[in-house]
Write a protein that holds these residues in place. Structure first.
Motif, mmCIF file in Angstrom:
data_model
loop_
_atom_site.group_PDB
_atom_site.id
_atom_site.type_symbol
_atom_site.label_atom_id
_atom_site.label_comp_id
_atom_site.label_asym_id
_atom_site.label_seq_id
_atom_site.Cartn_x
_atom_site.Cartn_y
_atom_site.Cartn_z
ATOM 1 N N ALA A 220 -7.701 -7.609 3.871
ATOM 2 C CA ALA A 220 -6.434 -7.101 3.347
ATOM 3 C C ALA A 220 -6.681 -5.866 2.498
ATOM 4 C CB ALA A 220 -5.717 -8.169 2.530
ATOM 5 N N ILE A 221 -5.631 -5.047 2.366
ATOM 6 C CA ILE A 221 -5.690 -3.860 1.519
ATOM 7 C C ILE A 221 -4.358 -3.705 0.796
ATOM 8 C CG2 ILE A 221 -4.924 -2.323 3.386
ATOM 9 C CD1 ILE A 221 -6.758 -0.155 2.184
ATOM 10 N N GLY A 222 -4.427 -3.336 -0.472
ATOM 11 C CA GLY A 222 -3.236 -3.031 -1.250
ATOM 12 C C GLY A 222 -3.222 -1.567 -1.636
ATOM 13 N N LEU A 223 -2.118 -0.884 -1.384
ATOM 14 C CA LEU A 223 -1.973 0.539 -1.701
ATOM 15 C C LEU A 223 -0.819 0.732 -2.669
ATOM 16 C CD1 LEU A 223 -2.241 2.078 1.891
ATOM 17 C CD2 LEU A 223 -4.086 1.762 0.238
ATOM 18 N N SER A 224 -1.038 1.556 -3.678
ATOM 19 C CA SER A 224 0.039 1.926 -4.604
ATOM 20 C C SER A 224 -0.131 3.378 -4.994
ATOM 21 C CB SER A 224 0.028 1.018 -5.840
ATOM 22 O OG SER A 224 -1.212 1.085 -6.502
ATOM 23 N N ASP A 225 0.925 3.968 -5.543
ATOM 24 C CA ASP A 225 0.907 5.388 -5.928
ATOM 25 C C ASP A 225 0.444 6.270 -4.762
ATOM 26 O OD1 ASP A 225 1.737 4.718 -8.482
ATOM 27 O OD2 ASP A 225 -0.292 4.627 -9.276
ATOM 28 N N TYR A 226 1.031 6.042 -3.602
ATOM 29 C CA TYR A 226 0.659 6.841 -2.431
ATOM 30 C C TYR A 226 1.917 7.397 -1.783
ATOM 31 C CZ TYR A 226 2.144 3.280 0.979
ATOM 32 O OH TYR A 226 2.878 2.426 1.765
ATOM 33 N N ASP A 227 1.753 8.447 -0.995
ATOM 34 C CA ASP A 227 2.878 9.078 -0.307
ATOM 35 C C ASP A 227 2.993 8.618 1.146
ATOM 36 O OD1 ASP A 227 3.664 10.636 -2.540
ATOM 37 O OD2 ASP A 227 2.063 12.084 -2.083
ATOM 38 N N LYS A 228 1.828 8.485 1.802
ATOM 39 C CA LYS A 228 1.805 8.064 3.203
ATOM 40 C C LYS A 228 0.409 7.568 3.532
ATOM 41 C CE LYS A 228 1.541 11.061 6.633
ATOM 42 N NZ LYS A 228 1.889 12.098 7.660
ATOM 43 N N ALA A 229 0.350 6.574 4.393
ATOM 44 C CA ALA A 229 -0.936 6.082 4.900
ATOM 45 C C ALA A 229 -0.800 5.866 6.402
ATOM 46 C CB ALA A 229 -1.342 4.791 4.210
ATOM 47 N N THR A 230 -1.853 6.179 7.126
ATOM 48 C CA THR A 230 -1.844 6.031 8.580
ATOM 49 C C THR A 230 -2.703 4.842 8.989
ATOM 50 O OG1 THR A 230 -1.529 8.405 8.921
ATOM 51 C CG2 THR A 230 -2.370 7.127 10.784
ATOM 52 N N ILE A 231 -2.114 3.973 9.796
ATOM 53 C CA ILE A 231 -2.843 2.836 10.368
ATOM 54 C C ILE A 231 -3.316 3.243 11.760
ATOM 55 C CG2 ILE A 231 -2.679 0.440 11.147
ATOM 56 C CD1 ILE A 231 -0.357 0.106 9.131
#
Length: 237
Positions: A209-220
């Motif tokens: 698992a991964i948690g992302l915060s304070d981001y604009d966009k992420a590519t899977i």
């Protein structure tokens, strides 16, 4: 971008004979001060219950509790008189609010039931307890995100008392998908049910698992055919 990685083999684990449970966050006898919650996401348990067994009547309050059955069938009973069975492709939401007593048992005497038990800290305390469930067509998550839970009571999804959106996706190898935050103050937590993906320069494999915060966009990027649960959730300040 801020990110936290939770590898499958770093989760807490409990084997009770009738129950095998992996804990992404601190739960019961598993405690890690660095893994208490991700925003309002408080519990993500990956449970397998043997046939004929289950959780006896026990209380909850002031928590939004989600159950997603992966295989088998789970029988729910509570002190409001509600008695239901949830099966693969079913999702259950229970707002514990002022207090509820419920039990969950494997609906089969012989086959295992595999399900995710997820707790979300509510935005409002002491609400009236509530139960709901819905069957979602798995075809609608083929190479797409299927929203199964949202804060919007008028949507086709189930709803809960928090800024939280749950989506399921099943993607072919070679596919790519961009995710963006739902709003300011919302983070994204991705739990990979199966397969292999790359996101935020990290390669995830089954049950990572991964948690992302304070981001604009992420590519899977889907490396191997993959199924995952994406939880967009309030970061609680």
């Amino acid at each position: 971008m801020k990110k936290v990685i939770h590898r499958a083999d770093t989760r807490g684990y409990a084997n009770h004979g009738w129950l095998n449970s992996h804990h992404t966050f601190s739960f019961a006898n598993y405690y890690d001060p660095n893994r208490i919650h991700f925003g309002a996401l408080r519990v993500l348990n990956d449970d397998v219950v043997k046939g004929g067994m289950g959780f006896g009547a026990h209380p909850h309050d002031n928590m939004e509790i989600v159950s997603i059955v992966l295989d088998g069938a789970l029988e729910h009973r509570d002190n409001t008189g509600k008695q239901e069975v949830i099966r693969k492709h079913d999702v259950q939401i229970m707002s514990a609010g002022t207090g509820v007593i419920h039990s969950e048992f494997n609906a089969s005497k012989t086959e295992d039931v595999s399900f995710l038990q997820i707790w979300v800290i509510p935005a409002e305390r002491n609400v009236t307890p509530r139960y709901d469930q819905k069957t979602f067509d798995p075809a609608s998550r083929e190479n797409a995100l299927q929203v199964i839970i949202s804060p919007d009571k008028s949507s086709d999804a189930l709803w809960l008392h928090q800024d939280a959106w749950f989506s399921l996706g099943k993607f072919d190898a070679g596919k790519t998908l961009d995710i963006i935050p739902k709003a300011v103050g919302i983070g994204s937590y991705l739990f990979l049910l199966s397969g292999e993906i790359k996101i935020a320069d990290e390669v995830l494999q089954t049950r990572d698992a991964i948690g992302l915060s304070d981001y604009d966009k992420a590519t899977i990027e889907v490396i191997k055919p993959a199924e995952f649960l994406l939880i967009d959730v309030a970061m609680l300040g």
